[in-house]
Design a protein around this motif. Structure first.
Motif, PDB file in Angstrom:
ATOM      1  N   THR A 206       0.685  -1.104  -0.215  1.00  0.00           N
ATOM      2  CA  THR A 206       0.239   0.042   0.179  1.00  0.00           C
ATOM      3  C   THR A 206       0.124   0.882   0.210  1.00  0.00           C
ATOM      4  OG1 THR A 206      -1.597  -1.142   1.265  1.00  0.00           O
ATOM      5  CG2 THR A 206      -1.708   1.285   1.046  1.00  0.00           C
ATOM      6  N   TYR A 207       1.493   1.536   0.874  1.00  0.00           N
ATOM      7  CA  TYR A 207       2.682   2.274   0.967  1.00  0.00           C
ATOM      8  C   TYR A 207       3.161   2.482  -0.166  1.00  0.00           C
ATOM      9  CZ  TYR A 207       7.066   5.550   2.530  1.00  0.00           C
ATOM     10  OH  TYR A 207       7.777   6.569   3.100  1.00  0.00           O
ATOM     11  N   ASP A 208       4.008   1.836  -1.425  1.00  0.00           N
ATOM     12  CA  ASP A 208       4.700   1.821  -2.630  1.00  0.00           C
ATOM     13  C   ASP A 208       3.612   2.210  -3.559  1.00  0.00           C
ATOM     14  OD1 ASP A 208       7.422   1.309  -1.211  1.00  0.00           O
ATOM     15  OD2 ASP A 208       6.902  -0.941  -2.503  1.00  0.00           O
ATOM     16  N   TYR A 209       2.277   1.615  -3.038  1.00  0.00           N
ATOM     17  CA  TYR A 209       1.396   2.267  -3.726  1.00  0.00           C
ATOM     18  C   TYR A 209       0.982   3.841  -3.804  1.00  0.00           C
ATOM     19  CZ  TYR A 209      -3.374   1.621  -6.591  1.00  0.00           C
ATOM     20  OH  TYR A 209      -4.517   2.312  -7.708  1.00  0.00           O
ATOM     21  N   LEU A 210       1.278   4.152  -2.974  1.00  0.00           N
ATOM     22  CA  LEU A 210       0.198   5.258  -2.683  1.00  0.00           C
ATOM     23  C   LEU A 210       1.637   6.046  -3.035  1.00  0.00           C
ATOM     24  CD1 LEU A 210      -0.841   4.795   1.118  1.00  0.00           C
ATOM     25  CD2 LEU A 210      -2.746   5.717  -1.096  1.00  0.00           C
ATOM     26  N   LEU A 211       3.246   6.165  -3.206  1.00  0.00           N
ATOM     27  CA  LEU A 211       4.020   6.545  -3.740  1.00  0.00           C
ATOM     28  C   LEU A 211       4.175   7.370  -5.200  1.00  0.00           C
ATOM     29  CD1 LEU A 211       6.756   8.044  -2.237  1.00  0.00           C
ATOM     30  CD2 LEU A 211       7.570   6.332  -2.607  1.00  0.00           C
ATOM     31  N   GLU A 212       4.233   5.093  -5.476  1.00  0.00           N
ATOM     32  CA  GLU A 212       4.035   5.479  -7.346  1.00  0.00           C
ATOM     33  C   GLU A 212       3.189   6.507  -7.750  1.00  0.00           C
ATOM     34  OE1 GLU A 212       4.133   1.835  -7.734  1.00  0.00           O
ATOM     35  OE2 GLU A 212       5.901   1.003  -6.932  1.00  0.00           O
TER      36      GLU A 212
END
Length: 323
Positions: A206-212
């Protein structure tokens, strides 16, 4: 107070959780806290249709309290209003219904209670995993038009379902979920913190998805129940057993020691680090805070603009993953 923006919506980096307003927090006290928060630059008010509905006549009371305050203060145009729908609950017993009829009815009820004709951010409070994602996405587009919703999002949804929903929305020219609300704090998460399979926490996917995607992450329980502040003030051995059982892990004790040393060195309060971990994170984050008294709110607002260095955030992340 510093601000962030998404789709033309302006968010203060500290958001006020108002779940107990109108029930556990009496209206007079709630208004005092809302006034103080607003006067010190805060504009994000987070509520939900089902908050504290397990107390007598509790359903919708938080929304009603906010609606009355905004009308009295004539502040609606300056507020970023976040509410949620799709569930009823009695403690940890959840009834999740994301049908078109249910959600259309709920958003009308929310707008009436909030005394407004538009919603800045509307979130699905939980996921009804048995319901086809296509139906949910299409319903949310209708809600967006009915409620004049500026941003759509979800709370406590799993990464896989968020991706599937947004893939469908984008492939059909619809508005994706751009706001994700989940447990996110400086503390290492463990299941016993909630003991509720209907909640989620900020995992790496989820963190990487938000960042990307440059989506907005709204961190509920961002203060981790005040564990770090209270432990530094009175000693963790003097904390109540309920808090220790839910929060205390080997990694969280390491984080506690690190925060204590850093705060002594920089001559700052622990709240500066706890909030700064979210508000200065690489992810576009809003720290939602819930307070039961003015003293807690004053402490949070005092340190709302503290710039926690990225290298300190990285070191804290390493401690969370050190075992």
């Amino acid at each position: 107070m510093k601000y962030k923006e998404s789709n033309g919506v302006r968010f203060s980096q500290i958001g006020l959780g108002t779940g107990r307003f109108g029930t556990r927090v009496a209206e007079e006290n709630a208004f005092c806290m809302l006034d103080y928060y607003f006067e010190h630059g805060g504009n994000v008010l987070d509520t939900a249709r089902n908050y504290y509905e397990w107390v007598e006549n509790g359903r919708g009371k938080s929304e009603e309290c906010l609606g009355k305050w905004m009308e009295m203060r004539k502040s609606r145009g300056s507020i970023c209003l976040v509410t949620k729908g799709g569930v009823k609950n009695n403690g940890n017993i959840w009834e999740i219904n994301l049908s078109r009829e249910k959600l259309l009815n709920e958003i009308r009820q929310s707008m009436n209670a909030l005394r407004t004709d538009y919603i800045d951010v509307y979130l699905l409070h939980r996921d009804e995993v048995e319901r086809p994602i296509e139906e949910i996405v299409e319903t949310m587009q209708q809600l967006r038009e009915l409620g004049k919703v500026k941003l759509l999002g979800v709370a406590n949804w799993r990464y896989e379902r968020i991706c599937k929903a947004n893939e469908y929305a984008q492939s059909h020219g619809m508005e994706p979920f751009k706001v994700i609300q989940t447990w996110w704090s400086l503390a290492e998460y463990k299941k016993e913190m909630w003991n509720d399979d209907n909640t989620t926490h900020m995992d790496s996917q989820t963190y990487d998805y938000l960042l990307e995607n440059s989506y907005l992450g709204m961190a509920y329980t961002s203060q981790c129940k005040g564990y770090f502040q209270k432990a530094i003030r009175v000693g963790r051995e003097n904390l109540d057993s309920f808090l220790r059982e839910r929060i205390e892990t080997e990694n969280n004790i390491k984080i506690l020691d690190y925060i204590r040393e850093y705060c002594n060195k920089e001559e700052i309060a622990p709240t500066a680090v706890v909030c700064g971990y979210i508000t200065n994170n690489p992810v576009n984050g809003i720290a939602l805070v819930s307070t039961s008294n003015m003293e807690q709110l004053e402490d949070i607002m005092k340190w709302s603009d503290y710039e926690l260095p990225r290298e300190i955030i990285n070191e804290l992340d390493c401690l969370k993953e050190s075992i």
